[in-house]
Design an enzyme around this catalytic site. Structure first.
Site, short mmCIF file in Angstrom:
data_model
loop_
_atom_site.label_atom_id
_atom_site.label_comp_id
_atom_site.label_asym_id
_atom_site.label_seq_id
_atom_site.Cartn_x
_atom_site.Cartn_y
_atom_site.Cartn_z
N ARG A 165 1.20 -1.14 0.00
CA ARG A 165 -0.27 0.07 -0.24
C ARG A 165 0.54 1.22 0.03
O ARG A 165 0.45 2.14 0.88
CB ARG A 165 -0.74 -0.19 0.41
CG ARG A 165 -1.59 -0.91 1.31
CD ARG A 165 -3.34 -1.03 0.40
NE ARG A 165 -4.31 -1.79 0.69
CZ ARG A 165 -3.58 -3.53 -0.03
NH1 ARG A 165 -2.39 -3.79 -0.36
NH2 ARG A 165 -4.42 -4.57 0.83
N SER A 237 -10.60 0.28 3.56
CA SER A 237 -9.81 0.12 5.18
C SER A 237 -8.82 1.08 5.85
O SER A 237 -8.80 1.95 4.89
CB SER A 237 -9.17 -0.77 4.73
OG SER A 237 -9.50 -1.75 4.49
N GLU A 332 -4.37 4.51 6.38
CA GLU A 332 -3.80 4.25 4.95
C GLU A 332 -4.11 5.34 3.85
O GLU A 332 -3.40 6.20 3.20
CB GLU A 332 -5.35 3.34 4.81
CG GLU A 332 -4.86 2.53 2.88
CD GLU A 332 -5.45 1.14 2.63
OE1 GLU A 332 -4.80 0.45 3.19
OE2 GLU A 332 -6.09 1.67 1.80
P1 FAD Z 1 -8.56 9.47 -4.89
O1 FAD Z 1 -8.75 9.56 -3.51
O2 FAD Z 1 -8.96 10.16 -5.72
O3 FAD Z 1 -6.81 10.50 -4.38
C1 FAD Z 1 -6.10 9.47 -3.46
C2 FAD Z 1 -4.42 10.37 -3.63
O4 FAD Z 1 -3.85 9.94 -4.59
C3 FAD Z 1 -4.68 10.98 -3.18
O5 FAD Z 1 -3.64 11.79 -2.53
C4 FAD Z 1 -4.62 12.31 -4.24
O6 FAD Z 1 -3.85 13.20 -4.53
C5 FAD Z 1 -3.74 11.14 -5.53
N1 FAD Z 1 -4.35 11.23 -6.84
C6 FAD Z 1 -5.35 10.38 -7.32
N2 FAD Z 1 -4.95 10.38 -8.86
C7 FAD Z 1 -3.49 11.35 -8.72
C8 FAD Z 1 -3.24 11.00 -10.11
N3 FAD Z 1 -3.60 11.17 -11.01
N4 FAD Z 1 -1.95 11.83 -10.17
C9 FAD Z 1 -1.13 12.13 -8.66
N5 FAD Z 1 -1.79 11.69 -8.01
C10 FAD Z 1 -2.93 11.50 -7.72
N6 FAD Z 1 -8.06 0.26 -1.72
C11 FAD Z 1 -6.56 -0.84 -1.98
O7 FAD Z 1 -5.57 -0.54 -1.95
N7 FAD Z 1 -7.58 -2.21 -2.12
C12 FAD Z 1 -8.95 -2.41 -2.24
O8 FAD Z 1 -9.22 -3.49 -2.06
C13 FAD Z 1 -9.76 -1.19 -1.70
N8 FAD Z 1 -10.78 -1.27 -1.68
C14 FAD Z 1 -11.82 0.00 -1.23
C15 FAD Z 1 -13.15 -0.04 -0.96
C16 FAD Z 1 -13.57 1.13 -0.29
C17 FAD Z 1 -15.90 0.69 -0.52
C18 FAD Z 1 -13.07 1.66 -0.31
C19 FAD Z 1 -13.97 3.22 -1.11
C20 FAD Z 1 -11.41 2.38 -1.25
C21 FAD Z 1 -10.84 1.26 -1.37
N9 FAD Z 1 -9.47 1.12 -1.03
C22 FAD Z 1 -9.15 -0.21 -1.66
C23 FAD Z 1 -9.10 2.39 -1.39
C24 FAD Z 1 -9.23 3.10 -2.75
O9 FAD Z 1 -10.20 3.34 -3.20
C25 FAD Z 1 -7.87 2.99 -3.68
O10 FAD Z 1 -6.71 3.65 -2.96
C26 FAD Z 1 -8.28 3.45 -4.98
O11 FAD Z 1 -7.13 3.97 -5.15
C27 FAD Z 1 -8.29 5.83 -5.00
O12 FAD Z 1 -8.37 5.80 -6.18
P2 FAD Z 1 -9.38 7.87 -6.34
O13 FAD Z 1 -9.02 7.63 -7.72
O14 FAD Z 1 -10.48 7.29 -5.58
O15 FAD Z 1 -8.42 8.18 -5.50
P1 NAP Z 2 -10.28 -10.57 4.87
O1 NAP Z 2 -10.64 -11.59 3.72
O2 NAP Z 2 -11.22 -10.76 6.06
O3 NAP Z 2 -8.51 -10.77 5.01
C1 NAP Z 2 -8.46 -10.03 6.50
C2 NAP Z 2 -6.62 -9.34 6.39
O4 NAP Z 2 -6.06 -10.78 6.46
C3 NAP Z 2 -6.68 -9.01 5.31
O5 NAP Z 2 -6.31 -7.67 4.87
C4 NAP Z 2 -6.27 -9.51 4.33
O6 NAP Z 2 -4.34 -8.45 4.14
C5 NAP Z 2 -5.78 -10.73 5.37
N1 NAP Z 2 -5.43 -11.85 4.36
C6 NAP Z 2 -6.51 -12.87 4.23
N2 NAP Z 2 -5.96 -13.83 3.54
C7 NAP Z 2 -4.75 -13.82 3.48
C8 NAP Z 2 -3.75 -14.95 2.92
N3 NAP Z 2 -3.61 -15.72 2.35
N4 NAP Z 2 -2.25 -13.98 3.25
C9 NAP Z 2 -1.87 -12.96 3.55
N5 NAP Z 2 -2.70 -12.34 3.68
C10 NAP Z 2 -3.94 -12.69 3.85
O7 NAP Z 2 -10.39 -9.41 4.26
P2 NAP Z 2 -11.61 -8.36 3.80
O8 NAP Z 2 -10.99 -7.22 4.52
O9 NAP Z 2 -12.50 -9.04 3.66
O10 NAP Z 2 -10.62 -7.84 2.05
C11 NAP Z 2 -10.45 -8.53 1.53
C12 NAP Z 2 -9.07 -8.01 0.32
O11 NAP Z 2 -9.07 -6.56 -0.31
C13 NAP Z 2 -8.44 -7.94 1.23
O12 NAP Z 2 -6.66 -7.81 0.31
C14 NAP Z 2 -7.72 -6.72 1.30
O13 NAP Z 2 -6.64 -6.04 1.40
C15 NAP Z 2 -8.70 -5.96 0.24
N6 NAP Z 2 -9.14 -4.53 0.76
C16 NAP Z 2 -8.74 -3.55 0.96
C17 NAP Z 2 -9.83 -2.64 1.04
C18 NAP Z 2 -8.87 -0.64 1.24
O14 NAP Z 2 -9.41 0.00 1.44
N7 NAP Z 2 -6.93 -0.63 1.66
C19 NAP Z 2 -10.76 -2.11 1.39
C20 NAP Z 2 -11.50 -3.27 1.02
C21 NAP Z 2 -10.86 -4.78 0.96
P3 NAP Z 2 -4.14 -6.97 2.87
O15 NAP Z 2 -5.22 -6.37 3.45
O16 NAP Z 2 -2.65 -7.22 3.05
O17 NAP Z 2 -4.35 -8.36 1.79
#
Ligand code: FAD
Ligand code: NAP
Length: 336
Positions: A165, A237, A332
């Protein structure tokens, strides 16, 4: 010639639905517009907030400069050989739309990343990841405007410094580059990644699942567990999963045998959601912000919350997790 909106509400531009305004605002759907806006902000010394889908930020105040929303569109591809295809997407493309487009074209690898909100341009910022895949696994290069010179610059995968991340765009390159296009190398023959137990289980009824099955399973798992921001505003998250030393993990595991943890190159990764739930935070609500009932790692805006309310609840959780488990939780999303 660009025309800026003034005193523009950002409530509908961020998925936590927080009230904040931008003194100036531009939605750029052409590269020239983005360049002109960046140049103007540089000349006028306005702070610049680059916005995609607003799904990974917390707005705590009105923004005193220019908010530039990246809406560049377009996807192109170039077959490399029988195994790989190079696919480039403009930064404003919807991430989920891009993943589905690739699947339909027979370009594979991104299925585990289905339904992540936001834009293609934001995907490298935190090296988005889910279900055992991160974009770095298929990333080739990106193009970005250097805000200090106004020039376009290319970044290879190594130059992006991707981590968990994390990327150079959250560290040394923070607030310096505006990403305009991202290129991936995708497979022409599917190879499914089912390393995450929940996914393997969801597909266990199929003899030989294909990439469409994997995509559908990811979408279904996410819909069942994560709140849809359109219904219940959130940024996914709220905290990163903390990585602790083997020693600290052993101590915690003795005390909490049911602790959820996974091996990590830097130690042991703890499931932050488990820690927060164990500490009794699930469902707790403060100032309109609540810890989501189905996943304790997600903070939701139940209505009327402000950025300061989100940070207050987050701070209370961080202090409690530190006191109970001796573990620091890092926020995050980017806080403005
Ligand atoms: P924004 O929120 O608009 O911006 C985020 C940051 O990036 C800001 O600092 C902004 O300035 C910068 N930025 C945006 N666009 C650009 C650009 N073109 N150039 C330079 N900087 C830029 N994240 C995960 O990693 N894994 C997940 O599974 C995941 N699940 C999510 C589920 C939900 C329900 C939600 C709401 C969020 C989730 N996220 C997850 C977080 C998010 O969706 C990601 O981080 C996504 O990439 C953000 O994109 P955005 O366009 O909305 O960025
Ligand atoms: P989950 O399956 O309930 O798992 C809980 C946590 O355990 C996750 O955060 C995941 O880490 C870790 N995990 C589970 N299985 C794993 C494996 N085999 N090896 C290593 N790590 C493992 O998680 P969830 O909330 O339903 O989300 C599912 C996936 O979507 C996850 O990968 C999560 O990161 C991603 N997600 C991200 C965001 C965001 O905003 N960043 C939001 C929603 C979902 P990791 O998070 O490192 O994968």
């Amino acid at each position: 010639m660009i025309s800026l909106e003034t005193n523009r509400a950002l409530r509908d531009e961020n998925t936590l639905h927080l009230p904040a305004r931008a003194l100036r605002f531009l939605r750029a759907d052409q590269l020239d517009q983005a360049r002109e806006a960046i140049e103007l902000a540089r000349e006028q010394r306005w702070p610049l907030l680059v916005l995609g889908g607003g799904s990974n930020l917390v707005l705590t105040r009105d923004f005193p400069g220019l908010c530039l929303q990246i809406a560049l569109a377009g996807i192109s591809h170039r077959p490399l050989d029988g195994e790989w295809v190079e696919v480039s997407a403009a930064a404003g493309e919807s991430w989920h739309g891009f993943v589905e487009h690739c699947l339909m074209q027979g370009w594979y690898g991104l299925e585990n990343l289905a339904l992540i909100p936001g834009t293609v341009g934001a995907s490298p910022i935190q090296n988005i990841g889910a279900y055992g895949v991160e974009i770095k696994d298929f990333f080739h290069e990106l193009e970005a405007i250097d805000r200090t010179t106004g020039k376009l610059r290319r970044f290879t995968r190594a130059q992006c410094g991707f981590g968990y991340r994390d990327s150079v765009f959250k560290r040394d390159g923070r607030d310096r580059y505006v990403i305009t296009q991202v290129t991936f190398r995708l497979r022409r023959k599917p190879r499914l990644n089912l390393a995450y137990g929940a996914l393997a289980q969801a597909l266990s009824h199929l003899e030989s699942p294909g990439p469409r099955d994997l995509f559908n399973a990811v979408v279904a798992l996410r819909r069942a567990k994560l709140p849809d921001p359109a219904q219940l505003p959130n940024v996914g998250s709220f905290f990163k999963n903390p990585v602790v030393s083997e020693g600290q993990f052993s101590q915690l595991k003795t005390q909490y045998p049911e602790l959820v943890a996974f091996p990590d190159p830097k130690g042991v990764k703890l499931a932050a959601g488990w820690l927060i739930e164990k500490a009794g935070w699930k469902g707790v609500c403060d100032g309109g912000v609540a810890v989501h009932e189905a996943q304790a790692l997600v903070l939701v805006n139940r209505g009327g919350a402000r950025g300061e309310d989100v940070l207050r609840l987050a701070g209370r959780i961080q202090a409690d997790i530190q006191a109970r488990f001796g573990v620091g939780l890092e926020i995050e999303p980017r806080v403005y």
